[in-house]
Scaffold this active site. Structure first.
Site, PDB file in Angstrom:
ATOM      1  CG  ASN A 151      61.648  47.666  29.460  1.00 10.38           C
ATOM      2  OD1 ASN A 151      60.511  47.397  29.851  1.00 10.38           O
ATOM      3  ND2 ASN A 151      62.083  47.339  28.275  1.00 10.38           N
ATOM      4  CB  THR A 231      58.282  35.938  33.596  1.00  4.43           C
ATOM      5  OG1 THR A 231      59.391  36.351  34.375  1.00  4.43           O
ATOM      6  CG2 THR A 231      57.012  36.118  34.404  1.00  4.43           C
ATOM      7  CD  GLU A 249      57.966  42.664  23.443  1.00  5.08           C
ATOM      8  OE1 GLU A 249      59.030  42.009  23.305  1.00  5.08           O
ATOM      9  OE2 GLU A 249      57.913  43.792  23.943  1.00  5.08           O
ATOM     10  CB  CYS A 283      62.656  44.045  24.475  1.00  3.08           C
ATOM     11  SG  CYS A 283      61.276  45.036  23.902  1.00  3.08           S
ATOM     12  CD  GLU A 461      52.083  43.805  23.024  1.00  4.86           C
ATOM     13  OE1 GLU A 461      53.298  44.083  23.060  1.00  4.86           O
ATOM     14  OE2 GLU A 461      51.326  43.974  23.990  1.00  4.86           O
TER      15      GLU A 461
HETATM   16  O1  TXE Z   1      61.173  40.527  34.491  1.00  2.00           O
HETATM   17  P1  TXE Z   1      59.872  39.780  34.887  1.00  2.00           P
HETATM   18  P2  TXE Z   1      62.451  40.838  35.406  1.00  2.00           P
HETATM   19  C1  TXE Z   1      64.201  40.725  30.560  1.00  2.00           C
HETATM   20  C2  TXE Z   1      65.571  41.261  30.915  1.00  2.00           C
HETATM   21  C3  TXE Z   1      65.590  41.151  32.385  1.00  2.00           C
HETATM   22  C4  TXE Z   1      64.851  39.866  32.585  1.00  2.00           C
HETATM   23  C5  TXE Z   1      64.225  39.701  33.934  1.00  2.00           C
HETATM   24  O2  TXE Z   1      66.568  40.424  30.381  1.00  2.00           O
HETATM   25  O3  TXE Z   1      66.882  41.095  32.904  1.00  2.00           O
HETATM   26  O4  TXE Z   1      63.828  39.894  31.621  1.00  2.00           O
HETATM   27  O5  TXE Z   1      63.565  40.882  34.301  1.00  2.00           O
HETATM   28  C6  TXE Z   1      55.682  40.123  36.441  1.00  2.00           C
HETATM   29  N1  TXE Z   1      53.252  35.668  37.041  1.00  2.00           N
HETATM   30  N2  TXE Z   1      63.200  41.749  30.385  1.00  2.00           N
HETATM   31  O6  TXE Z   1      62.731  39.695  36.315  1.00  2.00           O
HETATM   32  O7  TXE Z   1      60.005  39.107  36.213  1.00  2.00           O
HETATM   33  C7  TXE Z   1      56.518  41.149  37.160  1.00  2.00           C
HETATM   34  O8  TXE Z   1      55.940  41.476  38.404  1.00  2.00           O
HETATM   35  C8  TXE Z   1      52.817  36.834  36.567  1.00  2.00           C
HETATM   36  C9  TXE Z   1      62.785  41.998  29.034  1.00  2.00           C
HETATM   37  O9  TXE Z   1      62.262  42.142  36.015  1.00  2.00           O
HETATM   38  O10 TXE Z   1      59.471  38.973  33.733  1.00  2.00           O
HETATM   39  C10 TXE Z   1      56.492  42.285  36.160  1.00  2.00           C
HETATM   40  O11 TXE Z   1      55.262  42.990  36.254  1.00  2.00           O
HETATM   41  N3  TXE Z   1      53.568  37.927  36.462  1.00  2.00           N
HETATM   42  C11 TXE Z   1      61.584  42.806  28.966  1.00  2.00           C
HETATM   43  C12 TXE Z   1      56.561  41.540  34.826  1.00  2.00           C
HETATM   44  O12 TXE Z   1      56.136  40.223  35.110  1.00  2.00           O
HETATM   45  C13 TXE Z   1      54.845  37.836  36.850  1.00  2.00           C
HETATM   46  C14 TXE Z   1      61.347  43.838  29.967  1.00  2.00           C
HETATM   47  C15 TXE Z   1      57.949  41.486  34.203  1.00  2.00           C
HETATM   48  O13 TXE Z   1      58.861  40.989  35.133  1.00  2.00           O
HETATM   49  C16 TXE Z   1      55.380  36.632  37.354  1.00  2.00           C
HETATM   50  C17 TXE Z   1      61.799  43.450  31.283  1.00  2.00           C
HETATM   51  C18 TXE Z   1      54.507  35.508  37.442  1.00  2.00           C
HETATM   52  N4  TXE Z   1      54.913  34.321  37.915  1.00  2.00           N
HETATM   53  C19 TXE Z   1      62.719  42.452  31.424  1.00  2.00           C
HETATM   54  N5  TXE Z   1      56.672  36.838  37.659  1.00  2.00           N
HETATM   55  C20 TXE Z   1      61.063  43.194  27.619  1.00  2.00           C
HETATM   56  N6  TXE Z   1      60.605  42.206  26.853  1.00  2.00           N
HETATM   57  O14 TXE Z   1      61.015  44.358  27.267  1.00  2.00           O
HETATM   58  C21 TXE Z   1      56.951  38.125  37.352  1.00  2.00           C
HETATM   59  N7  TXE Z   1      55.843  38.738  36.878  1.00  2.00           N
END
Ligand code: TXE
Length: 480
Positions: A151, A231, A249, A283, A461
């Site tokens: 994001n 995740t 976070e 977020c 952080e």
């Molecule tokens: O996030 P992911 P996604 C929320 C938002 C969104 C939902 C899912 O609601 O719809 O999360 O988003 C890495 N081991 N936020 O699926 O998968 C991945 O490659 C290690 C809130 O896109 O959590 C990426 O680099 N790493 C949020 C990172 O995790 C892993 C911002 C985030 O992806 C992994 C984004 C694993 N097993 C989404 N699986 C905020 N807090 O700002 C994935 N990744």
């Protein structure tokens, strides 16, 4: 087709298995490049480079580390336009936002931690009556892992990397596979700034392969992660038996609480931003709007009118307020919540439809959407949608809104609009969130602790909190 590469030991290299992933441009839905689909062997090479760089980097003077971090910051500022264009193309966010927020903030992250490390100190404790003194060493951990989301790509990537390297660690980092471009460009800047080889290594690829390889690596001792709560849960589970240091976070479903005694115009303008900035994909967005009953109807009319004026358009156009959502699957996820709202008999006051931008018909555009809910317990009011969708509802009393504000699984931030000091103090004390904004939103001072409670994560952080996370405290007790 343009392919980006991993950045390992100061060099740009292809993934060992020669596997690649398509990279999509959200504004037109077309593939415009490829990124490494890195395997655990690539992560291992990044780890080896980081491990070799650690003895020298951890002993590099604070002045020298600071000088290099500030140089990186300056080079990012010099290349603002190019980085902003890359960010906007990769993510779908309006170029105006990338120019004014994302890239300047990435530069600030390096400048801030370049300065902060020169001021970082540790405690000493005189053991009175025992003829002993204790002092605390704050030593870098070694090789650490930084994993960031899509994001705010460079903004959040550097928010982790800058304190990690400032504190003397070496890093294996992975940006989101959905938005890899500015992280790739950062490697060139680091070389130009004279960051020694191996201090920062950037591996591109899927979360479930390269991300997972970082998380389970036995010698990567700390993980700083920003991303989805699911995740985060997974990472917490797999790292628990390895006793890794974790900073998570995660998601948010933040209340924006509006009392009748607020500065109305200021509140209205800011609420537009806190609802829809970055297509609502922050977020910290205030996605649950609670309005005091006496001004509810007025707010509803004024807010919906303003929302309808927002321009959804191509991210490169300077008057675009709302660009494209980050990916097709994400657009579908967000739209599924509009269906859920209808099933829950909530009223869609405006928006709710895909937007066709002429010339870019396959882009991932969605109208900004306002949903009026009659209960806070419905799914659209409880689950993180993470798009340009907010709920609004009226409340009667302070107790009533406090209860609703806290009745979600998340606890990242909360916004309060009121001019009543006592109420501000009472509510700030009781709201379950890591960050409270009063009469403002997303006003950031990088010295402050940043993070959430409940399902929004663990750890903080920002400022010295980040430097504490990226160091181990060691107590030395000397008897004299
Ligand atoms: O996030 P992911 P996604 C929320 C938002 C969104 C939902 C899912 O609601 O719809 O999360 O988003 C890495 N081991 N936020 O699926 O998968 C991945 O490659 C290690 C809130 O896109 O959590 C990426 O680099 N790493 C949020 C990172 O995790 C892993 C911002 C985030 O992806 C992994 C984004 C694993 N097993 C989404 N699986 C905020 N807090 O700002 C994935 N990744």
């Amino acid at each position: 087709m343009h392919r980006i590469q991993n950045y390992i030991n100061g060099s740009f290299i292809n993934p060992i298995q020669d596997n690649w992933i398509d990279n999509y441009c959200p504004a037109n839905g077309e593939v415009y490049g490829q990124i490494p689909n890195s395997s655990k062997e690539d992560v291992e090479n990044a780890y080896i480079a980081a491990k070799s760089a650690f003895p020298v980097w951890s002993q590099t003077t604070l002045e020298e580390r600071s000088r290099i971090l500030i140089k990186i910051s300056e080079l990012l500022e010099d290349n603002l336009q190019g980085f902003a264009e890359a960010e906007s193309k990769d993510n779908g966010k309006p170029i105006s936002l990338a120019i004014s927020v994302d890239i300047p903030r990435a530069a600030s992250n390096f400048r801030f931690f370049g300065n902060a490390i020169t001021q970082f100190a540790s405690e000493s404790h005189e053991s009175v009556g025992q003829q002993a003194v204790n002092y605390t060493l704050r030593q870098p951990i070694g090789v650490v892992g930084c994993i960031s989301p899509w994001n705010l790509p460079l903004y959040l990537f550097t928010w982790k990397i800058a304190p990690a390297i400032a504190a003397g660690n070496c890093v294996v980092a992975k940006p989101s596979e959905v938005t890899p471009m500015t992280a790739y460009l950062l490697g060139e800047i680091c070389n130009e700034a004279g960051l020694p080889k191996g201090v920062l290594n950037i591996v591109h690829g899927l979360g479930t392969t390269s991300g997972q390889a970082i998380v389970v690596h036995p010698d990567i001792k700390a993980i700083s992660f920003t991303g989805g709560t699911a995740t985060g849960i997974h990472i917490a589970k797999v790292t628990a038996p390895m006793f890794k240091k974790l900073s998570l976070e995660l998601g948010g479903k933040n209340p924006n609480i509006i009392f009748a005694d607020c500065d109305y115009k200021d509140m209205l303008d800011t609420t537009i931003r806190s609802s829809f900035a970055n297509q609502g994909q922050i977020c910290l967005c205030g996605s649950r709007i609670f309005v005091e009953a006496s001004i509810y109807e007025m707010f509803k009319t004024d807010f919906v009118k303003k929302v309808k004026e927002l321009k959804v358009g191509h991210p490169s156009e300077s008057d675009t307020n709302i660009g494209a959502l980050v990916s097709k699957p994400h657009l579908e996820k967000v739209m599924s919540y509009i269906d859920i709202a209808k099933e829950e008999k909530a009223a869609v006051l405006c928006g709710g439809n895909k937007v066709t931008v002429q010339g870019y018909e396959n882009g991932y555009y969605l109208e900004p959407t306002v949903i009026e809910v009659s209960t806070d317990e419905c799914r659209v009011n409880q689950e993180e949608i993470f798009g340009p969708v907010v709920t609004i509802m009226a409340f009667e009393t302070e107790d009533n809104v406090l209860q609703m504000a806290n009745k979600v699984k998340y606890g990242l931030s909360a916004t309060l609009w009121t001019n009543n000091l006592k109420r501000t103090m009472r509510m700030s004390n009781q709201l379950q969130a890591g960050i409270i904004w009063v009469n403002t939103w997303m006003m950031r001072d990088l010295r402050t602790p940043f993070g959430g409670v409940k399902a929004s994560g663990v750890g903080r952080e920002g400022g010295f909190e980040a430097l504490r996370f990226f160091t181990e405290a060691k107590n030395v007790c000397i008897k004299y």
